[in-house]
Design a protein around this motif. Structure first.
Motif, PDB file in Angstrom:
ATOM      1  N   LEU A  63       8.339 -15.713  89.411  1.00  0.00           N
ATOM      2  CA  LEU A  63       8.797 -16.558  90.506  1.00  0.00           C
ATOM      3  C   LEU A  63       7.896 -16.412  91.729  1.00  0.00           C
ATOM      4  O   LEU A  63       7.446 -15.318  92.059  1.00  0.00           O
ATOM      5  CB  LEU A  63      10.232 -16.182  90.889  1.00  0.00           C
ATOM      6  N   CYS A  64       7.647 -17.557  92.378  1.00  0.00           N
ATOM      7  CA  CYS A  64       6.905 -17.568  93.639  1.00  0.00           C
ATOM      8  C   CYS A  64       7.714 -18.381  94.641  1.00  0.00           C
ATOM      9  O   CYS A  64       8.051 -19.525  94.375  1.00  0.00           O
ATOM     10  CB  CYS A  64       5.528 -18.194  93.442  1.00  0.00           C
ATOM     11  N   ARG A  65       8.003 -17.771  95.757  1.00  0.00           N
ATOM     12  CA  ARG A  65       8.824 -18.472  96.744  1.00  0.00           C
ATOM     13  C   ARG A  65       7.975 -19.198  97.780  1.00  0.00           C
ATOM     14  O   ARG A  65       8.507 -19.845  98.668  1.00  0.00           O
ATOM     15  CB  ARG A  65       9.754 -17.495  97.444  1.00  0.00           C
ATOM     16  N   CYS A  66       6.650 -19.086  97.676  1.00  0.00           N
ATOM     17  CA  CYS A  66       5.783 -19.619  98.726  1.00  0.00           C
ATOM     18  C   CYS A  66       4.980 -20.854  98.329  1.00  0.00           C
ATOM     19  O   CYS A  66       4.883 -21.790  99.115  1.00  0.00           O
ATOM     20  CB  CYS A  66       4.769 -18.565  99.163  1.00  0.00           C
ATOM     21  N   THR A  67       4.360 -20.826  97.178  1.00  0.00           N
ATOM     22  CA  THR A  67       3.242 -21.744  96.944  1.00  0.00           C
ATOM     23  C   THR A  67       3.610 -23.069  96.314  1.00  0.00           C
ATOM     24  O   THR A  67       2.802 -23.989  96.317  1.00  0.00           O
ATOM     25  CB  THR A  67       2.201 -21.094  96.012  1.00  0.00           C
ATOM     26  N   GLY A  68       4.767 -23.174  95.707  1.00  0.00           N
ATOM     27  CA  GLY A  68       5.057 -24.387  94.959  1.00  0.00           C
ATOM     28  C   GLY A  68       4.343 -24.425  93.615  1.00  0.00           C
ATOM     29  O   GLY A  68       4.384 -25.438  92.928  1.00  0.00           O
ATOM     30  N   ALA A 120      -4.238 -19.520  95.720  1.00  0.00           N
ATOM     31  CA  ALA A 120      -3.040 -19.499  94.880  1.00  0.00           C
ATOM     32  C   ALA A 120      -2.024 -18.467  95.349  1.00  0.00           C
ATOM     33  O   ALA A 120      -1.212 -17.999  94.547  1.00  0.00           O
ATOM     34  CB  ALA A 120      -3.449 -19.235  93.429  1.00  0.00           C
ATOM     35  N   LEU A 121      -2.112 -18.094  96.606  1.00  0.00           N
ATOM     36  CA  LEU A 121      -1.116 -17.165  97.138  1.00  0.00           C
ATOM     37  C   LEU A 121      -0.931 -17.420  98.621  1.00  0.00           C
ATOM     38  O   LEU A 121      -1.829 -17.915  99.303  1.00  0.00           O
ATOM     39  CB  LEU A 121      -1.538 -15.710  96.904  1.00  0.00           C
ATOM     40  N   GLN A 122       0.238 -17.065  99.063  1.00  0.00           N
ATOM     41  CA  GLN A 122       0.500 -17.066 100.508  1.00  0.00           C
ATOM     42  C   GLN A 122       0.892 -15.649 100.927  1.00  0.00           C
ATOM     43  O   GLN A 122       0.065 -14.899 101.420  1.00  0.00           O
ATOM     44  CB  GLN A 122       1.563 -18.110 100.846  1.00  0.00           C
ATOM     45  N   CYS A 123       2.135 -15.245 100.670  1.00  0.00           N
ATOM     46  CA  CYS A 123       2.482 -13.866 101.048  1.00  0.00           C
ATOM     47  C   CYS A 123       1.866 -12.860 100.082  1.00  0.00           C
ATOM     48  O   CYS A 123       1.661 -11.708 100.426  1.00  0.00           O
ATOM     49  CB  CYS A 123       3.999 -13.687 101.128  1.00  0.00           C
ATOM     50  N   GLY A 124       1.605 -13.305  98.848  1.00  0.00           N
ATOM     51  CA  GLY A 124       0.950 -12.446  97.869  1.00  0.00           C
ATOM     52  C   GLY A 124       1.878 -11.542  97.084  1.00  0.00           C
ATOM     53  O   GLY A 124       1.417 -10.811  96.205  1.00  0.00           O
ATOM     54  N   TYR A 125       3.166 -11.629  97.360  1.00  0.00           N
ATOM     55  CA  TYR A 125       4.058 -10.677  96.692  1.00  0.00           C
ATOM     56  C   TYR A 125       4.132 -10.917  95.179  1.00  0.00           C
ATOM     57  O   TYR A 125       4.172  -9.977  94.394  1.00  0.00           O
ATOM     58  CB  TYR A 125       5.469 -10.734  97.303  1.00  0.00           C
ATOM     59  N   CYS A 126       4.099 -12.165  94.785  1.00  0.00           N
ATOM     60  CA  CYS A 126       4.180 -12.468  93.355  1.00  0.00           C
ATOM     61  C   CYS A 126       2.842 -12.308  92.644  1.00  0.00           C
ATOM     62  O   CYS A 126       2.779 -12.344  91.413  1.00  0.00           O
ATOM     63  CB  CYS A 126       4.671 -13.898  93.150  1.00  0.00           C
ATOM     64  N   THR A 127       1.773 -12.190  93.418  1.00  0.00           N
ATOM     65  CA  THR A 127       0.423 -12.366  92.877  1.00  0.00           C
ATOM     66  C   THR A 127       0.030 -11.362  91.789  1.00  0.00           C
ATOM     67  O   THR A 127      -0.493 -11.776  90.745  1.00  0.00           O
ATOM     68  CB  THR A 127      -0.605 -12.354  94.023  1.00  0.00           C
TER      69      THR A 127
HETATM   70  S1  FES Z   1       2.753 -16.116  97.312  1.00  0.00           S
HETATM   71 FE1  FES Z   1       4.626 -15.453  98.214  1.00  0.00          FE
HETATM   72  S2  FES Z   1       5.961 -15.179  96.525  1.00  0.00           S
HETATM   73 FE2  FES Z   1       4.189 -16.093  95.668  1.00  0.00          FE
END
Ligand code: FES
Ligand code: FES
Length: 170
Positions: free
Chosen positions: A136-141, A99-106
């Motif tokens: 907001l999450c810019r990565c995962t949809g 449930a994460l890609q860059c992890g910034y929103c996590t």
């Molecule tokens: S995982 Fe990148 S902003 Fe949510």
């Protein structure tokens, strides 16, 4: 130089007493004074939710509060979520569901999800989406984030949680 105010705040089960400037944001206090860098700053303008923590068990965006407003209150950050060296179920679920890609929103997503599940332990998919609309999450949809929250609600997340040393980045 601005006058300072003494505050006492319980953060992740530890009590801190500090002198702070009245304009110091809670998120700045957590990160810069206490070293709680798992709480992130994405926008500083109440939009993204990356800074979400719990204040007396209720989620708040810590960039929207001054540290002085937390005086006498209990704050929980992502770093306080794990217990007994084990990832909390939501942390484990985010890991298992990718449930994460860059992890910034996590961290903010997990703290908001924890608040959502505390209020409504069995939310529908729409209720999860509504409950996370301020994050907001810019990565995962979002699809896997919703799946992670659902797996905790449904009790299907692994109980064999991993080590808590990755708690800050889930
Ligand atoms: S995982 Fe990148 S902003 Fe949510
Ligand atoms: S940093 Fe607080 S909402 Fe974006």
């Amino acid at each position: 130089m601005a006058s300072s105010t003494t505050i006492t705040v319980e953060v992740d089960d530890v009590s801190y007493t500090d002198d702070v400037e009245p304009r110091l944001l809670l998120v700045q206090y957590l990160r810069e004074r206490l070293g709680k860098t798992g709480t992130l700053i994405g926008c500083d303008t109440t939009n993204c939710g990356a800074c979400t923590v719990h204040l007396d068990g209720v989620s708040v965006k810590s960039c929207t509060m001054f540290a002085v407003q937390a005086d006498g209150h209990r704050v929980t950050t992502i770093e306080g979520l794990a217990e007994d060296g084990k990832l909390a179920p939501l942390q484990q679920a985010f890991h298992e569901c990718h449930a994460l890609q860059c992890g910034y929103c996590t961290p903010g997503m997990i703290m908001q999800s924890a608040s959502l599940l505390a209020e409504n332990p069995h939310p529908s998919e729409q209720e999860i989406r509504d409950g996370l609309e301020g994050n907001l999450c810019r990565c995962t949809g979002y699809q896997n984030i919703v799946a992670a929250v659902r797996s905790v609600a449904d009790g299907t997340v692994s109980s064999n949680a991993g080590e808590a040393e990755t708690a800050g980045v889930a």
